[in-house]
Design a protein around this motif. Sequence first.
Motif, PDB file in Angstrom:
ATOM      1  N   SER A 217       0.805  -1.224   0.000  1.00  0.00           N
ATOM      2  CA  SER A 217       0.000   0.000   0.000  1.00  0.00           C
ATOM      3  C   SER A 217       0.833   1.267   0.000  1.00  0.00           C
ATOM      4  O   SER A 217       1.973   1.282   0.467  1.00  0.00           O
ATOM      5  N   ARG A 223      -3.917   0.263  -2.768  1.00  0.00           N
ATOM      6  CA  ARG A 223      -3.254  -1.041  -2.898  1.00  0.00           C
ATOM      7  C   ARG A 223      -2.502  -1.074  -4.226  1.00  0.00           C
ATOM      8  O   ARG A 223      -2.867  -1.762  -5.173  1.00  0.00           O
ATOM      9  N   PRO A 226      -0.716  -5.066  -4.781  1.00  0.00           N
ATOM     10  CA  PRO A 226      -1.429  -5.906  -3.822  1.00  0.00           C
ATOM     11  C   PRO A 226      -0.755  -7.227  -3.492  1.00  0.00           C
ATOM     12  O   PRO A 226      -1.005  -7.792  -2.426  1.00  0.00           O
TER      13      PRO A 226
END
Length: 324
Positions: A217, A223, A226
């Motif tokens: 993040s 995000r 991710p």
Amino acid sequence: MTPPPPTGRVGLVVNPTAGRGRGTRVHSRVAGALAAAGLEPVDLSGADVERAVANSRAGLSRGLDALVVVGGDGMVHLGVGALAGTAVPLGVVAVGSGNDVARDLGLPVGDVEASVAVVCDALTRTAGAGVRRLDAVAVSRPGGPTAHWYMASLSCGLDAAVNERANAMSWPSGGGRYVRALLAELGSFRPYGYKVTLDGDVWQGEGTLVVVANTPSFGGGMRIAPSAEPDDGLLEVVLARGLSRAGLLRLFPRIYPGTHVRHPAVEVRRARSVVIEPLEGAGATPPVAFADGERLEALPLQCDVHPGAVGVLVRREAGGTDRT
């Protein structure tokens, strides 16, 4: 059996501007809680970042069992810069306006007592906490000595330009300032020209985003990468080809849940070493780079991952193991 009380010197660095001044207000609470647990808090805060870094390094030379930073991702950035390559672990009291690293590591956010409990438990080797060795990223001019370290991500695309503009704004507060800055940047936006070398492989052309991520993040909950893992010895490099303004407006909301990585203009690559350069004759000049939300400098820059370079005090159930 009740564990013995912790002993040791703990450096304490507080950002007085974190969370609209909350860093200053929690200073005495953190120091008092550490002292009540049997630790010796040593105040290493400074009037500015340079002084705080100098104080931290001086404290390390005199001997510390841990360094605790109070604030947001900028303070984690400071701690990583001071501790990378040492055996002294980092404790985080996340009370800043952006706490992405703490959230990604499963640490308490906005809870001073819980944060201090993690530090104290880790330093007593109780079952609830420990030291997790995480990768850190060294930033340099290509082929040169390390100039900076970071934990989360380095960006030098549209998001960096927006960050630069938002930092110069006094209104509105919070996320509204970022949105205002984004709309202002889009008004004159054209894609940037990049040459990105990833472990010898080259990606080049006009682009919108280039982010070299170690954790998932950035930007207060976006995000961006991710699937990034901060202890796998690899960087996740998010690359977005040039997009129209309308395309960008559709792409940016997808960064919050991380679904942007499925956009056809976006690629995610993994590498241990990344060199980012402006590409002459293609697109606009890329903006100044930011790492962990902190302004660095203009391209070209090189990012090299250093596996296990920093120990962070965490709860065992968040993925840490007790190696103290």
